[in-house]
Design a protein around this motif. Structure first.
Motif: not given
Length: 258
Positions: A25-27, A211-213, A217-218, A222-228
């Motif tokens: 849905e988000t994408y 919210v997690l989605a 997305l963000k 930003k090309r992060q490697q880790v997301l908590i």
């Protein structure tokens, strides 16, 4: 909402419900072309009907079967021969209960779907050059990587394994500029979590999948490697690393009522 100037392509496994559906849905709202992958063909049909006017391709496939894994990567290649921009491994299953009461067969099935299937699918996609240079691979692990999960040992093992795999894969794919991000969600308000939680009285406090989605997305942008996702989850993860006995006791009391 991030809008893309040219339609990029995003594929999501486990797309028919929970986190996977929220990602689709988000994408879709962000203007991406979507490939929704799930073993539940009927649920995929319902999903497709929700996105009238959006570019959503549904692929019914069971990640337990090698032929279905190969079908996914070949369908992606046939549909988008120039490659796709983003692939999110969101599909997952669980088997909960005291260790002695969860059969080894069920635990191995969890490992097969959560760990081995993403590894096999990623390998097949990379061999067929499905991912564009500069694209992103996303693996959904779990906050259990930091705090433990005493009522779901097979699940915890699979999520630890996929995090280790993603970390090494990130290094291997750096020359191709393919970013690899690992996501460590905490409690999320999904049917899957509801089914496997011994107590849903505080379900309203779990993070909504939508919210997690947005976090994902963000972070991908930003090309992060880790997301908590969320400060609370980051804090719990930090405590888990620094005071593992504390979080283990809290998880045991919460899940096993010890």
């Amino acid at each position: 909402m991030t809008q893309v100037t040219q339609a990029k392509v995003c594929a999501v496994t486990g797309a028919a419900s929970g986190i996977g559906k929220a990602l689709v849905e988000t994408y879709a709202e962000g203007g991406y072309k979507l490939i929704a992958i799930d073993r539940d063909a009927q649920a995929l049909d319902s999903l497709k009907s929700e996105f009238v006017g959006a570019d959503v391709l549904c692929i019914s496939a069971d990640l337990q079967h090698q032929e279905d894994i190969e079908k996914i990567s070949q369908k992606l290649l046939d549909t988008y021969p120039q490659g796709i921009d983003l692939f999110i491994h969101s599909a997952g299953i669980n088997a909960t209960g005291r260790f002695s009461k969860v059969s080894v067969e069920k635990q191995l099935q969890v490992v097969d779907i959560n760990l081995l299937a993403p590894m096999k699918l990623t390998s097949d996609m990379l061999a067929k050059k499905v991912m564009r240079r500069g694209g992103s691979l996303v693996f959904i692990s779990s906050l259990s990587r930091y705090v433990g999960y005493p009522s779901a040992t097979g699940y915890a093992a699979s999520k630890d394994g996929i995090a280790a795999y993603a970390r090494s894969l990130r290094i291997a794919l750096a020359p191709e500029e393919i970013n690899v991000m690992t996501v460590y969600p905490g409690p999320t308000r999904t049917p899957h979590a509801r089914e496997h939680s011994p107590d849903n009285s505080r379900e309203h406090k779990r993070m909504p999948p939508e919210v997690l989605a947005q976090y994902i997305l963000k972070a991908v942008d930003k090309r992060q490697q880790v997301l908590i996702p969320s400060i609370a989850n980051k804090l719990f993860a930090t405590i888990g690393l620094g005071l593992p006995s504390l979080t283990e006791a809290l998880m045991r009391r919460s899940l096993l009522k010890d």
